[in-house]
Design a protein around this motif. Structure first.
Motif, mmCIF file in Angstrom:
data_model
loop_
_atom_site.group_PDB
_atom_site.id
_atom_site.type_symbol
_atom_site.label_atom_id
_atom_site.label_comp_id
_atom_site.label_asym_id
_atom_site.label_seq_id
_atom_site.Cartn_x
_atom_site.Cartn_y
_atom_site.Cartn_z
ATOM 1 N N VAL A 131 3.963 5.717 8.000
ATOM 2 C CA VAL A 131 4.461 5.920 9.363
ATOM 3 C C VAL A 131 4.613 7.425 9.567
ATOM 4 C CG1 VAL A 131 5.669 3.705 9.511
ATOM 5 C CG2 VAL A 131 6.878 5.724 8.629
ATOM 6 N N PRO A 132 4.624 7.897 10.814
ATOM 7 C CA PRO A 132 4.894 9.321 11.048
ATOM 8 C C PRO A 132 6.301 9.680 10.571
ATOM 9 C CG PRO A 132 3.998 8.257 13.007
ATOM 10 C CD PRO A 132 4.342 7.165 12.051
ATOM 11 N N GLN A 133 6.525 10.939 10.292
ATOM 12 C CA GLN A 133 7.832 11.358 9.796
ATOM 13 C C GLN A 133 8.954 11.092 10.803
ATOM 14 O OE1 GLN A 133 9.320 12.126 7.201
ATOM 15 N NE2 GLN A 133 7.752 12.653 5.710
ATOM 16 N N ASP A 134 8.632 11.098 12.090
ATOM 17 C CA ASP A 134 9.671 10.857 13.095
ATOM 18 C C ASP A 134 9.785 9.382 13.479
ATOM 19 O OD1 ASP A 134 7.314 10.550 14.482
ATOM 20 O OD2 ASP A 134 7.783 12.001 16.057
ATOM 21 N N SER A 209 -4.303 9.135 1.062
ATOM 22 C CA SER A 209 -4.090 9.847 2.331
ATOM 23 C C SER A 209 -2.794 10.636 2.315
ATOM 24 C CB SER A 209 -4.067 8.857 3.497
ATOM 25 O OG SER A 209 -5.300 8.184 3.614
ATOM 26 N N GLY A 210 -1.847 10.201 1.518
ATOM 27 C CA GLY A 210 -0.573 10.909 1.456
ATOM 28 C C GLY A 210 -0.684 12.293 0.867
ATOM 29 N N LEU A 217 3.472 12.520 7.135
ATOM 30 C CA LEU A 217 3.556 11.074 7.039
ATOM 31 C C LEU A 217 4.638 10.668 6.038
ATOM 32 C CD1 LEU A 217 -0.206 9.990 6.867
ATOM 33 C CD2 LEU A 217 1.333 9.739 8.809
ATOM 34 N N ARG A 218 5.200 9.491 6.258
ATOM 35 C CA ARG A 218 6.127 8.892 5.305
ATOM 36 C C ARG A 218 5.494 7.623 4.759
ATOM 37 N NH1 ARG A 218 10.339 7.388 8.535
ATOM 38 N NH2 ARG A 218 11.045 9.542 8.527
ATOM 39 N N MET A 219 5.383 7.532 3.430
ATOM 40 C CA MET A 219 4.839 6.340 2.811
ATOM 41 C C MET A 219 6.000 5.396 2.488
ATOM 42 S SD MET A 219 2.413 5.911 -0.610
ATOM 43 C CE MET A 219 1.717 7.537 -0.391
ATOM 44 N N LEU A 220 5.955 4.183 3.046
ATOM 45 C CA LEU A 220 7.063 3.243 2.876
ATOM 46 C C LEU A 220 6.941 2.412 1.602
ATOM 47 C CD1 LEU A 220 7.528 1.896 6.526
ATOM 48 C CD2 LEU A 220 8.586 3.884 5.429
ATOM 49 N N ALA A 221 5.710 2.094 1.197
ATOM 50 C CA ALA A 221 5.487 1.304 -0.021
ATOM 51 C C ALA A 221 4.028 1.415 -0.414
ATOM 52 C CB ALA A 221 5.860 -0.162 0.194
ATOM 53 N N VAL A 222 3.758 1.231 -1.702
ATOM 54 C CA VAL A 222 2.396 1.337 -2.209
ATOM 55 C C VAL A 222 2.065 0.095 -3.024
ATOM 56 C CG1 VAL A 222 3.167 2.610 -4.264
ATOM 57 C CG2 VAL A 222 0.787 2.785 -3.520
ATOM 58 N N PRO A 232 6.263 9.810 -6.848
ATOM 59 C CA PRO A 232 7.269 9.136 -7.683
ATOM 60 C C PRO A 232 8.431 8.532 -6.900
ATOM 61 C CG PRO A 232 7.457 11.528 -7.869
ATOM 62 C CD PRO A 232 6.195 11.263 -7.118
ATOM 63 N N ASP A 233 8.637 8.972 -5.672
ATOM 64 C CA ASP A 233 9.761 8.467 -4.879
ATOM 65 C C ASP A 233 9.380 7.286 -3.985
ATOM 66 O OD1 ASP A 233 11.432 10.461 -5.941
ATOM 67 O OD2 ASP A 233 10.822 11.891 -4.395
ATOM 68 N N VAL A 234 8.116 6.914 -3.987
ATOM 69 C CA VAL A 234 7.663 5.819 -3.133
ATOM 70 C C VAL A 234 7.696 4.509 -3.921
ATOM 71 C CG1 VAL A 234 5.760 4.884 -1.765
ATOM 72 C CG2 VAL A 234 6.208 7.352 -1.772
ATOM 73 N N PRO A 235 8.450 3.510 -3.451
ATOM 74 C CA PRO A 235 8.526 2.239 -4.189
ATOM 75 C C PRO A 235 7.242 1.433 -4.061
ATOM 76 C CG PRO A 235 9.708 2.060 -2.118
ATOM 77 C CD PRO A 235 9.280 3.506 -2.237
#
Length: 320
Positions: A131-134, A209-210, A217-222, A232-235
């Motif tokens: 998702v976008p950072q905002d 892409s991240g 961008l904010r990655m919510l899950a992988v 490392p911080d992406v669940p």
């Protein structure tokens, strides 16, 4: 009948000799430069990973590999011509899953899945939600809650219809018991641009892409088995309670006339490159997940993946 049998045997022997005429035994292969065809345009994940391999190829084999591009029809143009190439081992081609399973299921594309001869799948790029950072969605559960309350309103950009991204979105909807809307674009670049530009609320894209977009961008899950070294911080989805692991697998294929010993030799070269520290660092830093699915394991792996993709294809309404 005896004459026919002898003729067939002679032809097979001649083919084996021809295939190794430049290199003696398979152990000595290669003895000259090789060609590596990428069935897409330059700049994508297939090209990037092949470029990383190219940097190691000569160190492993003693000879360079030259990359050529043959884009068209989502890879189908090149794959439909693979078996027309001489099976001497000196021309290899990039190959992708789920493309080579779903394309023939959807319609006539000039080849069938079983026509192709992959010898090694050396990595995959996990699917991920961006998702976008905002964005109002700080976490995956924020998105799931909103989607549950607003069926169909969460829109995902992805790289094409019936792609790994599309399969992941359909599976995630089922796992989370939500309804979202998938909007296909012509590739990873355009789909990420759509997320950044607010054309969609989110993206089901590849984790790689991240790396390129940084803090935009904010990655919510992988969809990896474990958290990626690059993020490392992406669940993982699994950590969050969703059994979703997968992405686009990429590997190397050879023409079907290639002798067994050369198929194995090409597979071994790819495996050896996969074990080199510089290659591992480049791949992991860019969000790729290394695999080592060699020629000896290929039949079992493909049967497993075909069954998995058939289930996903049913959810997408293709192959019926």
């Amino acid at each position: 009948m005896r004459l026919i049998a002898l003729s067939a045997a002679a032809l097979m022997a001649a083919g084996a000799v021809s295939a190794q005429s430049d290199g003696g035994s398979a152990e000595d292969f290669p003895t000259k430069q090789m060609t590596y065809i990428i069935p897409f345009n330059a700049g994508g994940e297939s090209d990037l990973s092949a470029r990383f391999q190219q940097a190691e190829w000569e160190a492993v084999t003693g000879h360079p590999v030259v990359i050529q591009y043959q884009p068209g029809a989502g890879g189908a143009q090149a794959w439909s011509q693979l078996n027309q190439i001489a099976g001497d081992g000196y021309t290899i081609m990039g190959i992708n899953l789920p493309h080579t399973v779903l394309q023939p299921m959807e319609g006539s594309v000039g080849y069938e899945t079983d026509d192709l001869t992959p010898v090694n799948y050396f990595h995959y790029t996990p699917d991920a939600i961006f998702v976008p950072q905002d964005s109002q969605f700080e976490t995956l559960e924020d998105l799931v809650t909103y989607a549950g309350e607003n069926p169909g309103l969460v829109t995902f950009a992805g790289s094409g219809s019936n792609s790994s991204n599309n399969l992941a979105q359909a599976k995630f909807d089922g796992l989370a018991d939500i309804t979202t809307t998938y909007i296909p674009f012509s590739g990873t670049g355009p789909s990420i641009t759509a997320v950044l530009g607010g054309q969609t609320m989110a993206g089901f894209n590849y984790a790689t892409s991240g790396v390129n977009q940084g803090e935009e961008l904010r990655m919510l899950a992988v969809a990896a088995e474990e958290r990626l070294p690059a993020f490392p911080d992406v669940p993982t989805f699994t950590e969050l309670g969703y059994d979703l692991v997968g992405g686009a697998y990429r590997g190397v294929a050879v023409p079907d006339s290639t002798p067994e010993e050369l198929r194995q030799r090409v597979s071994d070269i790819v495996t050896e490159i996969n074990e080199r520290p510089d290659f591992i660092e480049k791949m992991e830093t860019n969000g790729f997940v290394l695999t080592d699915i060699g020629y000896g394991d290929m039949d079992a792996f493909l049967e497993e993946m075909k069954a998995e993709y058939a289930e996903g294809a049913e959810a997408l309404g293709i192959g019926g």
